[in-house]
Design a protein around this motif. Sequence first.
Motif, PDB file in Angstrom:
ATOM      1  N   ALA A 170     -12.640   6.851  -4.591  1.00  0.00           N
ATOM      2  CA  ALA A 170     -13.918   7.213  -3.952  1.00  0.00           C
ATOM      3  C   ALA A 170     -14.256   8.666  -4.269  1.00  0.00           C
ATOM      4  O   ALA A 170     -15.412   8.997  -4.605  1.00  0.00           O
ATOM      5  N   ILE A 171     -13.248   9.524  -4.186  1.00  0.00           N
ATOM      6  CA  ILE A 171     -13.483  10.956  -4.420  1.00  0.00           C
ATOM      7  C   ILE A 171     -13.848  11.205  -5.886  1.00  0.00           C
ATOM      8  O   ILE A 171     -14.796  11.959  -6.182  1.00  0.00           O
ATOM      9  N   SER A 172     -13.157  10.547  -6.801  1.00  0.00           N
ATOM     10  CA  SER A 172     -13.485  10.809  -8.211  1.00  0.00           C
ATOM     11  C   SER A 172     -14.877  10.280  -8.542  1.00  0.00           C
ATOM     12  O   SER A 172     -15.601  10.861  -9.355  1.00  0.00           O
ATOM     13  N   GLU A 173     -15.283   9.216  -7.873  1.00  0.00           N
ATOM     14  CA  GLU A 173     -16.643   8.704  -8.093  1.00  0.00           C
ATOM     15  C   GLU A 173     -17.693   9.687  -7.566  1.00  0.00           C
ATOM     16  O   GLU A 173     -18.759   9.854  -8.164  1.00  0.00           O
ATOM     17  N   CYS A 174     -17.375  10.351  -6.451  1.00  0.00           N
ATOM     18  CA  CYS A 174     -18.292  11.389  -5.933  1.00  0.00           C
ATOM     19  C   CYS A 174     -18.487  12.469  -6.996  1.00  0.00           C
ATOM     20  O   CYS A 174     -19.597  12.944  -7.214  1.00  0.00           O
ATOM     21  N   ASN A 175     -17.395  12.833  -7.655  1.00  0.00           N
ATOM     22  CA  ASN A 175     -17.487  13.871  -8.691  1.00  0.00           C
ATOM     23  C   ASN A 175     -18.290  13.392  -9.901  1.00  0.00           C
ATOM     24  O   ASN A 175     -19.000  14.171 -10.525  1.00  0.00           O
ATOM     25  N   LYS A 176     -18.179  12.113 -10.210  1.00  0.00           N
ATOM     26  CA  LYS A 176     -18.981  11.565 -11.323  1.00  0.00           C
ATOM     27  C   LYS A 176     -20.470  11.594 -10.972  1.00  0.00           C
ATOM     28  O   LYS A 176     -21.317  11.863 -11.821  1.00  0.00           O
ATOM     29  N   ILE A 200     -25.158  14.732  -4.704  1.00  0.00           N
ATOM     30  CA  ILE A 200     -24.006  15.255  -3.942  1.00  0.00           C
ATOM     31  C   ILE A 200     -23.891  14.411  -2.683  1.00  0.00           C
ATOM     32  O   ILE A 200     -24.752  14.486  -1.802  1.00  0.00           O
ATOM     33  N   VAL A 201     -22.821  13.599  -2.622  1.00  0.00           N
ATOM     34  CA  VAL A 201     -22.692  12.673  -1.484  1.00  0.00           C
ATOM     35  C   VAL A 201     -21.278  12.677  -0.925  1.00  0.00           C
ATOM     36  O   VAL A 201     -20.352  13.213  -1.528  1.00  0.00           O
ATOM     37  N   GLY A 202     -21.115  12.043   0.254  1.00  0.00           N
ATOM     38  CA  GLY A 202     -19.819  11.937   0.896  1.00  0.00           C
ATOM     39  C   GLY A 202     -18.981  10.794   0.323  1.00  0.00           C
ATOM     40  O   GLY A 202     -19.447  10.016  -0.519  1.00  0.00           O
ATOM     41  N   ALA A 203     -17.744  10.683   0.829  1.00  0.00           N
ATOM     42  CA  ALA A 203     -16.775   9.739   0.252  1.00  0.00           C
ATOM     43  C   ALA A 203     -17.214   8.274   0.384  1.00  0.00           C
ATOM     44  O   ALA A 203     -16.869   7.453  -0.466  1.00  0.00           O
ATOM     45  N   SER A 204     -17.969   7.956   1.436  1.00  0.00           N
ATOM     46  CA  SER A 204     -18.354   6.545   1.574  1.00  0.00           C
ATOM     47  C   SER A 204     -19.307   6.136   0.456  1.00  0.00           C
ATOM     48  O   SER A 204     -19.253   5.006  -0.031  1.00  0.00           O
ATOM     49  N   SER A 205     -20.160   7.064   0.018  1.00  0.00           N
ATOM     50  CA  SER A 205     -21.050   6.761  -1.117  1.00  0.00           C
ATOM     51  C   SER A 205     -20.213   6.601  -2.380  1.00  0.00           C
ATOM     52  O   SER A 205     -20.465   5.707  -3.197  1.00  0.00           O
ATOM     53  N   GLY A 206     -19.197   7.470  -2.538  1.00  0.00           N
ATOM     54  CA  GLY A 206     -18.309   7.368  -3.692  1.00  0.00           C
ATOM     55  C   GLY A 206     -17.585   6.028  -3.697  1.00  0.00           C
ATOM     56  O   GLY A 206     -17.441   5.393  -4.742  1.00  0.00           O
ATOM     57  N   ALA A 207     -17.156   5.595  -2.511  1.00  0.00           N
ATOM     58  CA  ALA A 207     -16.450   4.315  -2.410  1.00  0.00           C
ATOM     59  C   ALA A 207     -17.366   3.164  -2.818  1.00  0.00           C
ATOM     60  O   ALA A 207     -16.969   2.253  -3.553  1.00  0.00           O
ATOM     61  N   VAL A 208     -18.608   3.228  -2.363  1.00  0.00           N
ATOM     62  CA  VAL A 208     -19.571   2.183  -2.691  1.00  0.00           C
ATOM     63  C   VAL A 208     -19.856   2.188  -4.202  1.00  0.00           C
ATOM     64  O   VAL A 208     -19.866   1.133  -4.855  1.00  0.00           O
ATOM     65  N   ALA A 209     -20.036   3.373  -4.761  1.00  0.00           N
ATOM     66  CA  ALA A 209     -20.313   3.481  -6.199  1.00  0.00           C
ATOM     67  C   ALA A 209     -19.118   2.954  -7.001  1.00  0.00           C
ATOM     68  O   ALA A 209     -19.291   2.251  -8.002  1.00  0.00           O
ATOM     69  N   TYR A 210     -17.907   3.250  -6.541  1.00  0.00           N
ATOM     70  CA  TYR A 210     -16.711   2.762  -7.241  1.00  0.00           C
ATOM     71  C   TYR A 210     -16.621   1.231  -7.128  1.00  0.00           C
ATOM     72  O   TYR A 210     -16.292   0.536  -8.081  1.00  0.00           O
ATOM     73  N   ALA A 211     -16.931   0.728  -5.940  1.00  0.00           N
ATOM     74  CA  ALA A 211     -16.883  -0.726  -5.720  1.00  0.00           C
ATOM     75  C   ALA A 211     -17.833  -1.433  -6.689  1.00  0.00           C
ATOM     76  O   ALA A 211     -17.485  -2.464  -7.275  1.00  0.00           O
ATOM     77  N   ILE A 212     -18.993  -0.859  -6.898  1.00  0.00           N
ATOM     78  CA  ILE A 212     -19.974  -1.475  -7.806  1.00  0.00           C
ATOM     79  C   ILE A 212     -19.428  -1.506  -9.237  1.00  0.00           C
ATOM     80  O   ILE A 212     -19.573  -2.506  -9.941  1.00  0.00           O
ATOM     81  N   GLN A 213     -18.768  -0.406  -9.632  1.00  0.00           N
ATOM     82  CA  GLN A 213     -18.217  -0.354 -10.996  1.00  0.00           C
ATOM     83  C   GLN A 213     -17.191  -1.456 -11.223  1.00  0.00           C
ATOM     84  O   GLN A 213     -17.049  -1.960 -12.325  1.00  0.00           O
ATOM     85  N   THR A 214     -16.456  -1.807 -10.177  1.00  0.00           N
ATOM     86  CA  THR A 214     -15.335  -2.720 -10.385  1.00  0.00           C
ATOM     87  C   THR A 214     -15.635  -4.161  -9.946  1.00  0.00           C
ATOM     88  O   THR A 214     -14.991  -5.081 -10.417  1.00  0.00           O
TER      89      THR A 214
END
Length: 309
Positions: A243-249, A256-270
């Motif tokens: 989740a954190i690395s996705e936030c950085n991507k 610029i978003v929090g970890a839950s957005s990163g988690a969602v973005a990562y979930a979509i990728q996978t």
Amino acid sequence: MKIQTITDMIGNTPLLKIDDNVEYYAKIEGNNLFGSIKDRAAKYLMENAYKDGIIKKDTVIIESSSGNFGVALAGICKIKGNPFICVVDPNITESNRKIIELLGAKIVIAHKADANGSYVQNRIQIVKNYVMNYTNIYWTNQYENEYVWKAYYSLGEELRDEMEQIDYLFVAVSTCGTLAGISQKIKDYFPNCRIIAVDIVGSQIFEQSTRKKHVSGIGAGILPSNLLSAKYDDYMIIEEVDAISECNKLLSKGIIVGASSGAVAYAIQTYTGYLNDLEHKKIVAIFPDRGERYLDTIYDKEWINKIQQ
Ligand SMILES: Cc1ncc(COP(=O)(O)O)c(C=O)c1O
């Protein structure tokens, strides 16, 4: 010219195209007045509790929240003039504590952790003690309050007006209020849409994890009864580092978003293998908040090293 009132700055958030090659969009909930999706819940709850005669001008509002709901309720209570007690835990970020205090709330800290490091049981016990010992006090109870999840009907209604079709919707969960409210509307408007709940390792919502959770906003130490009102097809549990690395991507897109957005973005990728089978498919993510309040946590290398030890 349409003049807005301050709380009109809640809702009607932008829908942003995230990927140039795929139909992947995100609702940017950090654009709400106090910076997160929880502004919708705080506004809807307070307005309807007034309308239904449950609270009055001098009713003390109390809630257990170390994060966005605490900030949102502090803001709305300040506007409405209600006193607000916010029960938090030691994991609260410095910036959230300061904002909640700045908005006039009284902060009470829960110190007793459960076996998995969550303070939620202790926080709720403190709230219950207040409710038992005081009159004219209202616990907003975000884990099971109908007002909280009905607030998110508005997200579904906005998406109905913004999208002709949605094939996949990804929603981060904590109290499961967002998932319950948005899923009911989306299943009405787009019956074939698959709704995927996104949780984080260490959360107790879908699986009994013994691992410790560090990021805030996503995940819960209990099973929220809001989940019973949710219509979802699947769930994913994301590692904090992913989740954190996705936030950085996402930073490379200026987001610029929090970890839950990163988690969602990562979930979509996978989830769907992403690039396979997505031609003409429309994906929507909910990005619940902005990242600036996490500069000392998910955007801090030392903090990240510490949680990985
Ligand atoms: C940053 C963030 N993401 C996701 C969520 C999950 O929303 P809900 O509590 O409606 O499940 C929250 C809720 O506090 C949040 O603050």
